[in-house]
Design a protein around this motif. Structure first.
Motif, PDB file in Angstrom:
ATOM      1  N   LYS A 169       0.866  -1.181   0.000  1.00 19.63           N
ATOM      2  CA  LYS A 169       0.000   0.000   0.000  1.00 19.63           C
ATOM      3  C   LYS A 169       0.896   1.223   0.000  1.00 19.63           C
ATOM      4  O   LYS A 169       1.750   1.372   0.861  1.00 19.63           O
ATOM      5  CB  LYS A 169      -0.912  -0.004   1.219  1.00 19.63           C
ATOM      6  CG  LYS A 169      -1.891  -1.153   1.197  1.00 19.63           C
ATOM      7  CD  LYS A 169      -2.762  -1.161   2.413  1.00 19.63           C
ATOM      8  CE  LYS A 169      -3.673  -2.371   2.348  1.00 19.63           C
ATOM      9  NZ  LYS A 169      -4.493  -2.510   3.536  1.00 19.63           N
TER      10      LYS A 169
ATOM     11  N   LYS B  71       1.297   5.673  -1.040  1.00 18.72           N
ATOM     12  CA  LYS B  71       0.611   6.954  -1.135  1.00 18.72           C
ATOM     13  C   LYS B  71       1.141   7.706  -2.346  1.00 18.72           C
ATOM     14  O   LYS B  71       2.347   7.744  -2.583  1.00 18.72           O
ATOM     15  CB  LYS B  71       0.838   7.761   0.139  1.00 18.72           C
ATOM     16  CG  LYS B  71      -0.054   8.948   0.279  1.00 18.72           C
ATOM     17  CD  LYS B  71       0.049   9.544   1.669  1.00 18.72           C
ATOM     18  CE  LYS B  71      -1.015  10.606   1.840  1.00 18.72           C
ATOM     19  NZ  LYS B  71      -0.968  11.172   3.184  1.00 18.72           N
TER      20      LYS B  71
ATOM     21  N   ASP C 131       4.339   8.789  -7.082  1.00 16.50           N
ATOM     22  CA  ASP C 131       4.522   8.143  -5.782  1.00 16.50           C
ATOM     23  C   ASP C 131       5.219   9.131  -4.863  1.00 16.50           C
ATOM     24  O   ASP C 131       6.235   9.714  -5.228  1.00 16.50           O
ATOM     25  CB  ASP C 131       5.347   6.866  -5.945  1.00 16.50           C
ATOM     26  CG  ASP C 131       5.427   6.071  -4.666  1.00 16.50           C
ATOM     27  OD1 ASP C 131       6.088   6.546  -3.718  1.00 16.50           O
ATOM     28  OD2 ASP C 131       4.832   4.983  -4.608  1.00 16.50           O
TER      29      ASP C 131
ATOM     30  N   ILE D 162      -2.282   4.889 -13.726  1.00 22.03           N
ATOM     31  CA  ILE D 162      -3.191   3.946 -13.080  1.00 22.03           C
ATOM     32  C   ILE D 162      -4.601   4.145 -13.633  1.00 22.03           C
ATOM     33  O   ILE D 162      -5.096   5.275 -13.699  1.00 22.03           O
ATOM     34  CB  ILE D 162      -3.205   4.149 -11.543  1.00 22.03           C
ATOM     35  CG1 ILE D 162      -1.791   3.971 -10.973  1.00 22.03           C
ATOM     36  CG2 ILE D 162      -4.177   3.180 -10.884  1.00 22.03           C
ATOM     37  CD1 ILE D 162      -1.691   4.234  -9.487  1.00 22.03           C
TER      38      ILE D 162
ATOM     39  N   ALA E  82     -13.406   2.802  -6.301  1.00 21.97           N
ATOM     40  CA  ALA E  82     -12.426   3.516  -5.468  1.00 21.97           C
ATOM     41  C   ALA E  82     -13.145   4.194  -4.306  1.00 21.97           C
ATOM     42  O   ALA E  82     -14.176   4.840  -4.488  1.00 21.97           O
ATOM     43  CB  ALA E  82     -11.668   4.540  -6.291  1.00 21.97           C
TER      44      ALA E  82
ATOM     45  N   ILE F  70     -11.281  10.900  -6.525  1.00 22.72           N
ATOM     46  CA  ILE F  70     -10.157  10.994  -7.460  1.00 22.72           C
ATOM     47  C   ILE F  70     -10.269  12.300  -8.237  1.00 22.72           C
ATOM     48  O   ILE F  70     -11.169  12.472  -9.060  1.00 22.72           O
ATOM     49  CB  ILE F  70     -10.139   9.775  -8.402  1.00 22.72           C
ATOM     50  CG1 ILE F  70      -9.964   8.506  -7.570  1.00 22.72           C
ATOM     51  CG2 ILE F  70      -9.038   9.912  -9.437  1.00 22.72           C
ATOM     52  CD1 ILE F  70     -10.057   7.228  -8.349  1.00 22.72           C
TER      53      ILE F  70
ATOM     54  N   TYR G 153      -2.879   3.758  -2.970  1.00 25.36           N
ATOM     55  CA  TYR G 153      -3.075   2.796  -4.046  1.00 25.36           C
ATOM     56  C   TYR G 153      -2.336   1.519  -3.708  1.00 25.36           C
ATOM     57  O   TYR G 153      -1.417   1.503  -2.899  1.00 25.36           O
ATOM     58  CB  TYR G 153      -2.631   3.366  -5.391  1.00 25.36           C
ATOM     59  CG  TYR G 153      -1.163   3.656  -5.532  1.00 25.36           C
ATOM     60  CD1 TYR G 153      -0.299   2.710  -6.104  1.00 25.36           C
ATOM     61  CD2 TYR G 153      -0.611   4.863  -5.106  1.00 25.36           C
ATOM     62  CE1 TYR G 153       1.050   2.970  -6.235  1.00 25.36           C
ATOM     63  CE2 TYR G 153       0.730   5.126  -5.242  1.00 25.36           C
ATOM     64  CZ  TYR G 153       1.561   4.177  -5.808  1.00 25.36           C
ATOM     65  OH  TYR G 153       2.898   4.431  -5.941  1.00 25.36           O
TER      66      TYR G 153
ATOM     67  N   TYR H  55      -1.445  -1.997 -10.547  1.00 29.10           N
ATOM     68  CA  TYR H  55      -1.805  -0.927  -9.617  1.00 29.10           C
ATOM     69  C   TYR H  55      -3.315  -0.749  -9.556  1.00 29.10           C
ATOM     70  O   TYR H  55      -4.019  -0.963 -10.540  1.00 29.10           O
ATOM     71  CB  TYR H  55      -1.177   0.396 -10.083  1.00 29.10           C
ATOM     72  CG  TYR H  55       0.313   0.325 -10.292  1.00 29.10           C
ATOM     73  CD1 TYR H  55       1.181   0.448  -9.220  1.00 29.10           C
ATOM     74  CD2 TYR H  55       0.847   0.122 -11.559  1.00 29.10           C
ATOM     75  CE1 TYR H  55       2.539   0.369  -9.406  1.00 29.10           C
ATOM     76  CE2 TYR H  55       2.203   0.051 -11.759  1.00 29.10           C
ATOM     77  CZ  TYR H  55       3.050   0.177 -10.678  1.00 29.10           C
ATOM     78  OH  TYR H  55       4.408   0.096 -10.848  1.00 29.10           O
ATOM     79  N   LYS H  56      -3.793  -0.306  -8.377  1.00 28.15           N
ATOM     80  CA  LYS H  56      -5.221  -0.035  -8.222  1.00 28.15           C
ATOM     81  C   LYS H  56      -5.405   0.975  -7.095  1.00 28.15           C
ATOM     82  O   LYS H  56      -4.763   0.890  -6.058  1.00 28.15           O
ATOM     83  CB  LYS H  56      -5.974  -1.311  -7.875  1.00 28.15           C
ATOM     84  CG  LYS H  56      -7.452  -1.092  -7.653  1.00 28.15           C
ATOM     85  CD  LYS H  56      -8.144  -2.323  -7.151  1.00 28.15           C
ATOM     86  CE  LYS H  56      -9.604  -1.972  -6.890  1.00 28.15           C
ATOM     87  NZ  LYS H  56     -10.311  -3.054  -6.276  1.00 28.15           N
ATOM     88  N   PHE H  57      -6.332   1.937  -7.307  1.00 26.34           N
ATOM     89  CA  PHE H  57      -6.683   2.878  -6.243  1.00 26.34           C
ATOM     90  C   PHE H  57      -7.494   2.153  -5.196  1.00 26.34           C
ATOM     91  O   PHE H  57      -8.312   1.309  -5.498  1.00 26.34           O
ATOM     92  CB  PHE H  57      -7.491   4.057  -6.786  1.00 26.34           C
ATOM     93  CG  PHE H  57      -6.700   4.999  -7.635  1.00 26.34           C
ATOM     94  CD1 PHE H  57      -5.660   5.726  -7.080  1.00 26.34           C
ATOM     95  CD2 PHE H  57      -6.960   5.155  -8.977  1.00 26.34           C
ATOM     96  CE1 PHE H  57      -4.920   6.608  -7.858  1.00 26.34           C
ATOM     97  CE2 PHE H  57      -6.244   6.021  -9.749  1.00 26.34           C
ATOM     98  CZ  PHE H  57      -5.206   6.748  -9.197  1.00 26.34           C
ATOM     99  N   MET H  58      -7.284   2.538  -3.942  1.00 26.61           N
ATOM    100  CA  MET H  58      -8.051   1.915  -2.840  1.00 26.61           C
ATOM    101  C   MET H  58      -9.378   2.618  -2.675  1.00 26.61           C
ATOM    102  O   MET H  58      -9.603   3.697  -3.050  1.00 26.61           O
ATOM    103  CB  MET H  58      -7.271   1.992  -1.541  1.00 26.61           C
ATOM    104  CG  MET H  58      -6.049   1.109  -1.560  1.00 26.61           C
ATOM    105  SD  MET H  58      -5.164   1.101  -0.012  1.00 26.61           S
ATOM    106  CE  MET H  58      -6.315   0.333   1.061  1.00 26.61           C
TER     107      MET H  58
END
Length: 125
Positions: free
Chosen positions: A71, A73, A88, A97, A103, A107, A115, A122-125
């Motif tokens: 995880k 940021k 990042d 991404i 999500a 966003i 993420y 990769y994936k947004f949380m």
């Protein structure tokens, strides 16, 4: 990147690879050992990238792949269509991404959000 673990070591809410897809474990059921064999486990999981339901059935001593989920940021630099350019905040590298519908965070450009990184995806949380 992943490591090997026996099915008996897995817990609900953790992750496992099913068909080379990192999945979150939703439910684990185990049977008692029988007269002619060892205890069996049934694992129901959901892919963290596609949302597809997957399952594993086998002896509890079977080794399975457990993905290393990281995880991180990042800050959104720009949004083009359904992709976001993210920097990042630790390594300062730029990533592209795909914006997912589920999500949890808002966003928008300039926003800092979390993420996931799993097996080079990769994936947004």
């Amino acid at each position: 990147m992943w490591e090997m673990k026996e099915i008996r070591e897995l817990k609900e809410g953790r992750y496992v690879n099913v068909d080379e897809e990192p999945c979150k474990i939703v439910k684990i059921t185990t049977s008692k050992p029988g007269k002619h064999g060892s205890a069996k486990a049934n694992i129901d999981a959901v892919s963290i990238f596609t949302g597809a339901k997957k399952s594993i059935v086998g002896p509890v001593s079977t080794k399975v792949q457990v993905p290393m989920i990281d995880k991180r940021k990042g800050q959104i630099l720009s949004i083009t269509g359904d992709e976001a350019l993210v920097m990042d905040l630790e390594t300062f590298e730029n990533l592209s991404i795909v914006i997912n519908d589920d999500a949890e965070q808002k966003i928008e450009e300039g926003a800092e959000l979390l993420y996931l990184v799993a097996m080079g995806r990769y994936k947004f949380m």
